[in-house]
Scaffold this motif. Sequence first.
Motif, PDB file in Angstrom:
ATOM      1  N   SER A  40       2.495   9.338  -6.908  1.00 56.31           N
ATOM      2  CA  SER A  40       2.911  10.726  -6.687  1.00 56.31           C
ATOM      3  C   SER A  40       3.233  11.402  -8.021  1.00 56.31           C
ATOM      4  N   PRO A  41       3.065  12.722  -8.088  1.00 53.34           N
ATOM      5  CA  PRO A  41       3.346  13.439  -9.337  1.00 53.34           C
ATOM      6  C   PRO A  41       4.846  13.673  -9.536  1.00 53.34           C
ATOM      7  N   VAL A  45       0.849  -1.211   0.000  1.00 52.59           N
ATOM      8  CA  VAL A  45       0.000   0.000   0.000  1.00 52.59           C
ATOM      9  C   VAL A  45       0.878   1.254   0.000  1.00 52.59           C
ATOM     10  N   ILE A  46       1.930   1.224   0.781  1.00 49.63           N
ATOM     11  CA  ILE A  46       2.846   2.381   0.882  1.00 49.63           C
ATOM     12  C   ILE A  46       3.523   2.647  -0.466  1.00 49.63           C
ATOM     13  N   LEU A  47       3.987   1.577  -1.116  1.00 49.44           N
ATOM     14  CA  LEU A  47       4.661   1.742  -2.408  1.00 49.44           C
ATOM     15  C   LEU A  47       3.681   2.207  -3.486  1.00 49.44           C
ATOM     16  N   GLU A  48       2.435   1.748  -3.389  1.00 49.67           N
ATOM     17  CA  GLU A  48       1.426   2.159  -4.367  1.00 49.67           C
ATOM     18  C   GLU A  48       1.166   3.673  -4.257  1.00 49.67           C
ATOM     19  N   SER A  49       1.113   4.191  -3.040  1.00 54.50           N
ATOM     20  CA  SER A  49       0.918   5.648  -2.884  1.00 54.50           C
ATOM     21  C   SER A  49       2.116   6.411  -3.436  1.00 54.50           C
ATOM     22  N   ALA A  50       3.321   5.901  -3.185  1.00 49.47           N
ATOM     23  CA  ALA A  50       4.517   6.555  -3.739  1.00 49.47           C
ATOM     24  C   ALA A  50       4.458   6.523  -5.272  1.00 49.47           C
ATOM     25  N   ILE A  81      11.827  13.101  -6.229  1.00 48.01           N
ATOM     26  CA  ILE A  81      12.129  12.120  -5.180  1.00 48.01           C
ATOM     27  C   ILE A  81      11.577  12.621  -3.833  1.00 48.01           C
ATOM     28  N   GLY A  82      11.688  13.932  -3.611  1.00 43.86           N
ATOM     29  CA  GLY A  82      11.132  14.495  -2.375  1.00 43.86           C
ATOM     30  C   GLY A  82       9.626  14.307  -2.292  1.00 43.86           C
ATOM     31  N   ALA A 138       7.484  12.083   0.337  1.00 48.32           N
ATOM     32  CA  ALA A 138       6.399  12.638   1.166  1.00 48.32           C
ATOM     33  C   ALA A 138       5.161  11.733   1.096  1.00 48.32           C
ATOM     34  N   TYR A 139       4.838  11.272  -0.108  1.00 47.92           N
ATOM     35  CA  TYR A 139       3.691  10.361  -0.248  1.00 47.92           C
ATOM     36  C   TYR A 139       3.939   9.068   0.528  1.00 47.92           C
TER      37      TYR A 139
END
Length: 176
Positions: A37-38, A29-34, A106-107, A111-112
């Motif tokens: 990210s835009p 789930v964490i990697l999916e949110s990353a 990357i920042g 954050a995501y």
Amino acid sequence: MNFSEIAKTRQSCRLFDGTKQVENEKIDVILESARLSPSACNAQPYHFTVCKGEAAKKVAEATRGMGMNKFTEDVPVMIVISEEAYNKTAGIGSKIKDNDYRSIDIGIATAYLTAEASAQGLETCILGWLDDKKIRKICNLNHPVRLVIALGYPKENYELREKKRKSIDELVTVIE
Ligand SMILES: Cc1cc2nc3c(=O)[nH]c(=O)nc-3n(C[C@H](O)[C@H](O)[C@H](O)COP(=O)(O)O)c2cc1C
């Protein structure tokens, strides 16, 4: 938790419980949110290498030195973020505008990733003090390592700290 609650409760954890493993579903789930990210021109110029077990121990060792990051001995998961190449449009844009979009991207991804980890009830610490050469070797990477994210559960009695930040007046200027 809504986003304001995440912003208030996410903090850099330096007290991990090395005996408590992180569920694979939560890492996904964490990697999916990353992943969502835009990034400039949607180039997504990064790669995430998830290190567990012995690999996490080796990466953790490569984040320690000169008294820094001693707490990483107890971190169960280390996510290595390496910088990949721009796509064509981001590369051209970066040259014309003299702006390092890759670091910015990357920042944002970080954050995501850390915000989602908080939403999943996990703790993180973003690590920029790292040995690029050693981590590249451990993870078999050809690109520079920019950050490592320590991920896990905290030890008992881990407490929320008061946030130390510049005031809004210092940070923000409104021009009308
Ligand atoms: C790019 C970056 C690199 C960082 N590197 C380290 C590090 O090597 N070790 C560490 O303990 N904290 C590191 N931090 C955490 C910061 O010290 C921390 O985010 C800041 O003091 C604000 O505190 P908070 O995260 O608890 O709100 C890093 C944070 C960022 C964004």
